[in-house]
Design a protein around this motif. Structure first.
Motif, PDB file in Angstrom:
ATOM      1  N   VAL A 101       1.015   4.204  -2.915  1.00  0.00           N
ATOM      2  CA  VAL A 101       0.829   5.620  -2.591  1.00  0.00           C
ATOM      3  C   VAL A 101       2.002   6.457  -3.118  1.00  0.00           C
ATOM      4  O   VAL A 101       1.818   7.528  -3.698  1.00  0.00           O
ATOM      5  CB  VAL A 101       0.645   5.747  -1.056  1.00  0.00           C
ATOM      6  N   GLU A 102       3.217   5.928  -2.937  1.00  0.00           N
ATOM      7  CA  GLU A 102       4.390   6.686  -3.387  1.00  0.00           C
ATOM      8  C   GLU A 102       4.405   6.792  -4.919  1.00  0.00           C
ATOM      9  O   GLU A 102       4.680   7.872  -5.460  1.00  0.00           O
ATOM     10  CB  GLU A 102       5.682   6.028  -2.902  1.00  0.00           C
ATOM     11  N   TYR A 120      -6.644   7.776   2.995  1.00  0.00           N
ATOM     12  CA  TYR A 120      -5.489   8.259   2.259  1.00  0.00           C
ATOM     13  C   TYR A 120      -5.841   8.520   0.801  1.00  0.00           C
ATOM     14  O   TYR A 120      -5.381   9.483   0.189  1.00  0.00           O
ATOM     15  CB  TYR A 120      -4.310   7.265   2.361  1.00  0.00           C
ATOM     16  N   LEU A 121      -6.682   7.652   0.239  1.00  0.00           N
ATOM     17  CA  LEU A 121      -7.136   7.837  -1.142  1.00  0.00           C
ATOM     18  C   LEU A 121      -7.878   9.168  -1.287  1.00  0.00           C
ATOM     19  O   LEU A 121      -7.681   9.928  -2.241  1.00  0.00           O
ATOM     20  CB  LEU A 121      -8.050   6.665  -1.513  1.00  0.00           C
ATOM     21  N   ALA A 159      -6.603   3.240   4.484  1.00  0.00           N
ATOM     22  CA  ALA A 159      -6.199   3.399   3.085  1.00  0.00           C
ATOM     23  C   ALA A 159      -7.219   4.228   2.318  1.00  0.00           C
ATOM     24  O   ALA A 159      -6.858   5.034   1.447  1.00  0.00           O
ATOM     25  CB  ALA A 159      -6.034   2.029   2.438  1.00  0.00           C
ATOM     26  N   THR A 184       1.859   6.761  -6.864  1.00  0.00           N
ATOM     27  CA  THR A 184       0.784   7.681  -7.245  1.00  0.00           C
ATOM     28  C   THR A 184       1.253   9.125  -7.124  1.00  0.00           C
ATOM     29  O   THR A 184       1.066   9.942  -8.029  1.00  0.00           O
ATOM     30  CB  THR A 184      -0.446   7.453  -6.348  1.00  0.00           C
ATOM     31  N   THR A 240      -1.982  15.068   6.446  1.00  0.00           N
ATOM     32  CA  THR A 240      -1.316  15.080   5.140  1.00  0.00           C
ATOM     33  C   THR A 240      -0.144  16.058   5.129  1.00  0.00           C
ATOM     34  O   THR A 240       0.119  16.715   4.130  1.00  0.00           O
ATOM     35  CB  THR A 240      -2.315  15.470   4.034  1.00  0.00           C
ATOM     36  N   LEU A 275      -5.372  11.939  -1.218  1.00  0.00           N
ATOM     37  CA  LEU A 275      -4.635  12.078  -2.480  1.00  0.00           C
ATOM     38  C   LEU A 275      -5.434  12.921  -3.469  1.00  0.00           C
ATOM     39  O   LEU A 275      -4.888  13.765  -4.171  1.00  0.00           O
ATOM     40  CB  LEU A 275      -4.369  10.700  -3.104  1.00  0.00           C
ATOM     41  N   THR A 284       0.840  -1.202   0.000  1.00  0.00           N
ATOM     42  CA  THR A 284       0.000   0.000   0.000  1.00  0.00           C
ATOM     43  C   THR A 284       0.877   1.256   0.000  1.00  0.00           C
ATOM     44  O   THR A 284       0.590   2.227  -0.703  1.00  0.00           O
ATOM     45  CB  THR A 284      -0.953  -0.010   1.208  1.00  0.00           C
ATOM     46  N   VAL A 287       5.490   7.305   2.830  1.00  0.00           N
ATOM     47  CA  VAL A 287       4.070   7.622   3.019  1.00  0.00           C
ATOM     48  C   VAL A 287       3.999   9.087   3.443  1.00  0.00           C
ATOM     49  O   VAL A 287       4.415   9.442   4.538  1.00  0.00           O
ATOM     50  CB  VAL A 287       3.450   6.723   4.115  1.00  0.00           C
TER      51      VAL A 287
END
Lengths: 339, 114
Positions: free
Chosen positions: A67-68, A100-101, A97, A70, A234, A104, A63, A326
């Protein structure tokens, strides 16, 4: 009764014509709308396929890697790119997760400047899809999916940029209610939430270095007699924002040679490390560590940058450096009913 | 002289500074603690503060309010004029004392932490 007069037929004819004109107008309008929508529904420029197990808690490495990748793709994409988050193959997911989405999509700084847009789909797996829907994901996206009836064992994701006492109070009341505790028993949780929110506001923001607009997200879920609590910010991450003591550490950090987990651990242990260089600051993380060491708090995890720390009941800290970065900080822990 | 944080300020004390959000330590210091403290001292009375009934006090809140009281008044021994009442949280008195002691060290050293 005689035949209807000419007047009758004329009136009837006028009425029918009027109806037909209105019908044609409706059809014309609908066709026009359909064509407009079709032109907007273009193919995505970039597709991100979410891992089958999309969870920091149960699948941290993969995961974090997703993320990285992305974030790196965001940095190097051209303006007006349409990104698709493909979740069809996700079989297992957790709300950390999903939060986090959301972050983003909402918090990447250049999204507005470069006019990025995002679209996505839900997992085909029903359980995984329900995790999305019951987490409060729909509050943050436009979706044609119908909202499920509220699941009262879950406190939908809350978010904010400031220290929001009302949200902190709501969260604590939820925990007290689910665990059948007096409100005073969750005072420590309230204090920790306020401290985490404060950290987002003050320390997680450095204009030149961060890619994300600082914001916090918070979620809780009652499960098997205890409450799972998640908090995400964030910002830059703890390792980057805490003050480095020596020149060596400064240099080592610049070339990426230092261990971010060790920086987090030293901040948790209260060694004087605060970006503001004020003697009365730097108490937030030691306070969080004290909270994590309480008997009714289990599996306290901190994931920040490339660092991962797990605080046990005794206060000891286990560290584990990640391969991937992250952005920001994730706190997760369980709250039990006190004996 | 007595004040209760619950009635005289808020059930939900916040973070450190006013700009960060509602019911901050800075707001508590400016609107409640400092004026009441100065009033009590001028009348040669002790200021009794009842902390019970709220959701709790973050370290930043306590530091900005009580540490801030020391930094504003530039006085050592402010706690000699304050009575702390807290049945909900027995660690509160210790935490406030720590904030005050640190603030006293900083005024001693001539550092201005504001």
């Amino acid at each position: 009764m005689g035949k209807p007069s000419k007047k009758f037929w004329d009136q009837r004819s006028r009425k029918l014509n009027k109806k037909q004109r209105k019908k044609k107008k409706r059809i014309k309008y609908r066709t026009k709308r359909k064509k407009k929508n079709e032109s907007l529904r273009r193919e995505p420029d970039v597709v991100f396929e979410l891992p089958e197990n999309f969870s920091f808690i149960t699948n941290l490495g993969e995961t974090a890697s997703f993320v990285e990748k992305t974030m790196n793709r965001f940095k190097h994409s051209i303006p007006k790119t349409l990104f698709l988050f493909d979740a069809q193959n996700v079989k297992k997911t957790t709300t950390d997760a999903i939060m986090y989405l959301i972050a983003l999509m909402r918090n990447y700084k250049e999204t507005k400047i470069k006019k990025y847009s995002f679209c996505g789909n839900y997992p085909n797996n029903e359980n995984a899809k329900n995790v999305f829907l019951e987490s409060g994901f729909l509050k943050f996206v436009k979706s044609t999916t119908h909202k499920l009836p509220e699941n009262t064992s879950k406190m939908e994701i809350l978010s904010g940029k400031n220290t929001d006492v009302s949200s902190a109070g709501k969260m604590c009341s939820f925990v007290a209610n689910k665990l059948n505790l007096k409100r005073v028993s969750v005072n420590k949780l309230y204090e920790v939430i306020i401290e985490m929110m404060s950290n987002v506001y003050y320390h997680a923001y450095n204009d030149s270095e961060t890619n994300m607009v600082p914001e916090w997200y918070m979620y809780a879920e009652h499960k098997e007699g205890k409450v799972k609590f998640l908090f995400l910010d964030t910002g830059l991450g703890i390792g980057n924002t805490v003050q480095k003591h020596s020149l060596y550490e400064k240099v080592a950090n610049r070339i990426g040679a230092s261990s971010e987990s060790r920086f987090i651990m030293s901040a948790l242990n209260g060694e004087f490390r605060t970006q503001t260089q004020k003697t009365n600051r730097g108490k937030g993380l030691p306070f969080i560590k004290e909270f994590a060491s309480l008997d009714n708090i289990d599996e306290f995890n901190i994931i920040s940058g490339k660092g991962h720390c797990i605080i046990s009941d005794s206060g000891s800290i286990k560290i584990d450096d990640l391969q991937n970065n992250v952005f920001g900080t994730i706190y997760s822990f369980w709250i039990n009913k006190e004996e | 002289m007595k004040i209760t944080v619950l009635n005289d300020f808020s059930k939900t004390p916040g973070g450190r500074l006013i700009k960060e959000g509602a019911f901050s330590g800075e707001e508590f210091l400016k609107k409640v603690l400092l004026p009441k403290y100065q009033d009590a001292v001028s009348k040669n009375e002790k200021l009794e503060i009842d902390f019970d009934g709220t959701f709790g006090y973050s370290p930043s809140f306590l530091d900005e309010s009580f540490g801030g009281l020391v930094r504003k008044t530039k006085e050592k021994g402010v706690l000699n004029n304050i009575i702390i009442e807290s049945k909900d949280d027995f660690t509160l008195e210790r935490r406030i004392k720590e904030c005050v002691q640190e603030a006293e060290k900083s005024i001693e050293g001539g550092k201005d932490d504001e």
